[in-house]
Design a protein around this motif. Structure first.
Motif, PDB file in Angstrom:
ATOM      1  N   ALA A 125       0.836  -1.195   0.000  1.00 52.22           N
ATOM      2  CA  ALA A 125       0.000   0.000   0.000  1.00 52.22           C
ATOM      3  C   ALA A 125       0.868   1.242   0.000  1.00 52.22           C
ATOM      4  CB  ALA A 125      -0.901   0.009   1.238  1.00 52.22           C
ATOM      5  N   LEU A 126       0.308   2.308  -0.504  1.00 52.52           N
ATOM      6  CA  LEU A 126       0.870   3.640  -0.314  1.00 52.52           C
ATOM      7  C   LEU A 126      -0.104   4.336   0.613  1.00 52.52           C
ATOM      8  CD1 LEU A 126       2.606   6.001  -2.673  1.00 52.52           C
ATOM      9  CD2 LEU A 126       0.791   6.892  -1.239  1.00 52.52           C
ATOM     10  N   VAL A 127       0.402   4.790   1.752  1.00 51.74           N
ATOM     11  CA  VAL A 127      -0.429   5.437   2.749  1.00 51.74           C
ATOM     12  C   VAL A 127       0.031   6.879   2.940  1.00 51.74           C
ATOM     13  CG1 VAL A 127      -0.992   3.282   3.933  1.00 51.74           C
ATOM     14  CG2 VAL A 127       1.013   4.604   4.667  1.00 51.74           C
ATOM     15  N   SER A 128      -0.886   7.712   3.391  1.00 51.11           N
ATOM     16  CA  SER A 128      -0.583   9.133   3.502  1.00 51.11           C
ATOM     17  C   SER A 128      -1.303   9.734   4.703  1.00 51.11           C
ATOM     18  CB  SER A 128      -1.031   9.825   2.216  1.00 51.11           C
ATOM     19  OG  SER A 128      -0.801  11.201   2.275  1.00 51.11           O
ATOM     20  N   LEU A 129      -0.639  10.687   5.320  1.00 53.00           N
ATOM     21  CA  LEU A 129      -1.214  11.445   6.429  1.00 53.00           C
ATOM     22  C   LEU A 129      -0.966  12.922   6.121  1.00 53.00           C
ATOM     23  CD1 LEU A 129      -2.504  11.443   9.303  1.00 53.00           C
ATOM     24  CD2 LEU A 129      -0.155  11.443  10.183  1.00 53.00           C
TER      25      LEU A 129
END
Length: 192
Positions: free
Chosen positions: A184-188
């Motif tokens: 996954a590519l996750v972002s905050l």
């Protein structure tokens, strides 16, 4: 158990080395995201170690060292994504990220190492929380991660150096993309 997480500065280089002394950490010296494959293959462990030493003496720390009861126990690489050039060349990231690759306010949490005796204690989550705080203090607008999902494909602890999807989601990260079922590519987003 008392946990303290501090920037990996030059005076903490030996502690960073101790924290990296697990799995692939010693051989990689957390230089994987900084070099091309050819460059990485050509470097000796001593050369990689000197690269990390130089980073810790730089203007900003390349990561954080976790201490458990005063002993080095874990490591996380966190910093501007532009300072980790392999990320922009990684197909899973290149096709999934919605952020411009030249944006210096996009930071990446790209590598975790937790010494064997401290695994399963929540130290990875503590390192991630500290990495987000460090990124915020450093001016990050967005923090990305590239974790694996061991519920889809079983992975050894050593293969989970990118972190796990569950740990990132528990920390408030959103899944931007699943370029592969087990990645996954996750972002905050920290600020607009």
């Amino acid at each position: 158990m008392t946990i303290e997480i501090l920037p990996a500065t030059g005076d903490r280089f030996d502690d960073a080395e101790t924290a990296l002394d697990s799995g692939d950490g010693p051989g990689c010296q957390c230089q994987w995201w900084l070099l091309t494959s050819a460059e990485f293959r050509e470097e000796s462990r001593a050369q990689l170690t000197e690269r990390l030493r130089a980073e810790t003496r730089g203007e900003s720390a390349p990561g954080l060292v976790a201490y458990v009861d005063g002993e080095p126990a874990g490591w996380v690489r966190v910093g501007p994504r532009v300072a980790q050039p392999r990320i922009a060349r990684t197909r899973d990231v290149k096709t999934a990220s919605v952020e411009p690759f030249d944006a210096d306010d996009v930071w990446a949490v790209s590598c975790f190492v937790v010494r064997r005796q401290h695994r399963g204690t929540g130290l990875t989550r503590a390192l991630l929380d500290a990495a987000v705080s460090y990124a915020r203090e450093g001016g990050a607008r967005v923090v990305e991660g590239y974790p694996l999902d061991p519920t889809v494909t079983k992975r050894s602890a050593n293969q989970l150096f990118r972190g796990t999807v569950a740990v990132f989601q528990d920390a408030g990260f959103d899944i931007v993309s699943r370029p592969q079922p087990d990645r996954a590519l996750v972002s905050l987003t920290l600020r607009d």
